[in-house]
Design a protein around this motif. Structure first.
Motif, short mmCIF file in Angstrom:
data_model
loop_
_atom_site.label_atom_id
_atom_site.label_comp_id
_atom_site.label_asym_id
_atom_site.label_seq_id
_atom_site.Cartn_x
_atom_site.Cartn_y
_atom_site.Cartn_z
N PRO A 1 17.95 13.72 -27.45
CA PRO A 1 18.96 13.27 -26.30
C PRO A 1 18.65 12.25 -25.18
O PRO A 1 18.03 12.83 -23.96
CB PRO A 1 19.28 14.92 -25.78
N TYR A 2 18.85 11.16 -25.43
CA TYR A 2 18.37 10.02 -24.40
C TYR A 2 19.21 8.84 -24.59
O TYR A 2 19.59 8.56 -25.73
CB TYR A 2 17.05 9.88 -24.28
N HIS A 3 19.57 8.04 -23.73
CA HIS A 3 20.19 6.82 -23.87
C HIS A 3 19.24 5.73 -24.37
O HIS A 3 18.27 5.49 -23.66
CB HIS A 3 20.74 6.19 -22.33
N ARG A 4 19.65 5.10 -25.50
CA ARG A 4 18.87 4.00 -25.90
C ARG A 4 19.26 2.47 -25.49
O ARG A 4 20.44 2.41 -25.28
CB ARG A 4 19.19 3.65 -27.25
N CYS B 1 0.77 -1.22 0.03
CA CYS B 1 0.14 -0.09 -0.04
C CYS B 1 0.81 1.26 0.05
O CYS B 1 1.30 1.74 1.02
CB CYS B 1 -0.92 0.10 1.22
N LEU B 2 1.20 1.70 -1.21
CA LEU B 2 2.13 2.86 -1.50
C LEU B 2 1.50 4.22 -1.07
O LEU B 2 0.33 4.21 -1.75
CB LEU B 2 3.20 2.60 -2.72
N GLU B 3 2.13 4.91 -0.47
CA GLU B 3 1.53 6.23 -0.35
C GLU B 3 2.22 7.12 -1.37
O GLU B 3 3.47 7.47 -1.10
CB GLU B 3 1.79 6.89 0.98
N ILE B 4 1.59 7.42 -2.42
CA ILE B 4 2.37 8.36 -3.46
C ILE B 4 1.93 10.02 -3.30
O ILE B 4 0.44 10.18 -3.27
CB ILE B 4 2.09 7.80 -4.87
N PRO B 5 2.72 10.85 -3.35
CA PRO B 5 2.44 12.13 -3.15
C PRO B 5 1.81 12.54 -4.34
O PRO B 5 1.97 12.04 -5.61
CB PRO B 5 3.71 12.65 -3.10
N SER B 6 0.50 13.57 -4.22
CA SER B 6 -0.27 13.65 -5.56
C SER B 6 0.75 14.94 -6.34
O SER B 6 0.24 15.05 -7.40
CB SER B 6 -1.33 14.56 -4.91
N TRP B 7 1.88 15.32 -5.90
CA TRP B 7 2.74 16.27 -6.43
C TRP B 7 3.46 15.56 -7.59
O TRP B 7 4.42 16.17 -8.04
CB TRP B 7 3.44 17.10 -5.95
N ILE B 8 3.51 14.39 -7.56
CA ILE B 8 4.49 13.48 -8.58
C ILE B 8 4.33 14.02 -10.21
O ILE B 8 3.15 14.04 -10.42
CB ILE B 8 4.43 11.95 -8.54
N PHE B 9 5.48 14.50 -10.71
CA PHE B 9 5.47 14.76 -11.96
C PHE B 9 5.69 13.71 -12.96
O PHE B 9 6.84 13.13 -13.07
CB PHE B 9 6.49 15.83 -12.39
N PRO B 10 4.67 12.98 -13.51
CA PRO B 10 5.06 11.92 -14.40
C PRO B 10 5.63 12.30 -15.68
O PRO B 10 5.80 13.45 -16.14
CB PRO B 10 3.59 11.51 -14.86
N ILE B 11 6.60 11.25 -16.10
CA ILE B 11 7.48 11.51 -17.23
C ILE B 11 7.27 10.51 -18.01
O ILE B 11 7.04 9.41 -17.75
CB ILE B 11 8.98 11.18 -16.75
N GLU B 12 7.12 10.74 -19.36
CA GLU B 12 6.88 9.84 -20.61
C GLU B 12 8.04 9.13 -21.00
O GLU B 12 8.88 10.03 -21.54
CB GLU B 12 5.91 10.28 -21.73
N PRO B 13 8.01 7.88 -20.88
CA PRO B 13 9.58 7.24 -21.70
C PRO B 13 9.69 7.58 -23.14
O PRO B 13 8.54 7.42 -23.83
CB PRO B 13 9.26 5.66 -21.33
N ARG C 1 8.26 -2.58 -19.06
CA ARG C 1 8.89 -3.48 -19.89
C ARG C 1 9.58 -2.97 -21.08
O ARG C 1 10.50 -3.83 -21.50
CB ARG C 1 7.80 -4.70 -19.97
N LEU C 2 9.19 -2.19 -21.71
CA LEU C 2 9.59 -1.78 -22.89
C LEU C 2 11.09 -0.99 -22.70
O LEU C 2 11.94 -0.78 -23.63
CB LEU C 2 8.62 -0.75 -23.88
N LEU C 3 11.29 -0.47 -21.54
CA LEU C 3 12.58 -0.19 -20.98
C LEU C 3 13.58 -1.07 -20.60
O LEU C 3 14.69 -0.76 -20.20
CB LEU C 3 12.32 1.02 -19.89
N LEU C 4 13.17 -2.49 -20.55
CA LEU C 4 14.07 -3.51 -20.10
C LEU C 4 14.48 -4.24 -21.39
O LEU C 4 13.83 -4.28 -22.64
CB LEU C 4 13.37 -4.63 -19.07
N PRO C 5 15.61 -5.07 -21.31
CA PRO C 5 16.00 -5.88 -22.39
C PRO C 5 15.07 -6.90 -22.88
O PRO C 5 14.37 -7.37 -21.62
CB PRO C 5 17.23 -6.40 -21.96
N PRO C 6 14.81 -7.23 -23.97
CA PRO C 6 13.76 -8.60 -24.17
C PRO C 6 14.30 -9.68 -23.53
O PRO C 6 15.79 -9.78 -23.39
CB PRO C 6 13.95 -8.84 -25.59
#
Length: 168
Positions: A108-111, A4-16, A82-87
């Motif tokens: 500019p990001y690491h593939r 039961c994680l308590e997640i702050p409402s101010w989290i800024f989501p980031i799209e991969p 899962r798409l950010l992990l190796p197959p």
């Protein structure tokens, strides 16, 4: 893990980004949310596992429960993570960290594919990947630490390194 994680409402989501490595994504997420690796590990209940993942150490592979805990905090679907992990079955190269600076110049990001053991170079640009700074010779830090896209030692920008990449 904390069910039961308590997640702050101010989290800024980031799209991969398409093909982004989990290491780079986690670094971007932490910076956007002013969180350290240990804080994110604590918030997800994953502890030091996240630090291992940032270094491309996926043995054992992330479990469904671990991915669900991370997905809840970073506000993504498990399948997006899962798409950010190796197959499955693809071996990773933990070190050195590699980059195609021609790709990095475009976006500019690491593939993730740059760290596959079988990857010899960039198929898109037909260039060999760099694993150390051509200016000072230091190996690149893990992508989670890439803030401005430069060598951590001498500050040479990745975008200026393309001329040092050899053709495949």
């Amino acid at each position: 893990m904390n069910s039961c994680l308590e997640i702050p409402s101010w989290i800024f989501p980031i799209e991969p980004y398409k093909g982004e490595s989990l290491s780079h994504f986690l670094g971007r997420f932490r910076r956007a949310n002013y969180a350290s690796s240990s804080e994110l590990g604590q918030k997800t209940g994953l502890g030091g596992v996240l630090a291992r993942w940032e270094k491309f150490r996926f043995i054992p592979p992330p479990s469904q429960k671990q991915l669900e805990a991370l997905a809840q905090v970073v506000q993504l679907e498990v399948e997006q993570l899962r798409l950010l992990l190796p197959p499955q079955g693809v071996a990773m190269k933990h070190e050195p960290i590699r980059v195609c600076t021609a790709c990095y110049e475009e976006k500019p990001y690491h593939r993730l594919e740059w760290q596959f053991k079988d990857t010899r170079g960039c198929d898109r640009h037909q260039l060999r990947l760099l694993s150390e700074c051509p200016s000072c010779g230091k190996r690149f830090k893990i992508p989670a630490l890439w803030v401005e896209g430069h060598c951590h030692n001498c500050q040479t920008q990745f975008t200026g390194m393309k001329r040092y990449q050899k053709e495949m």
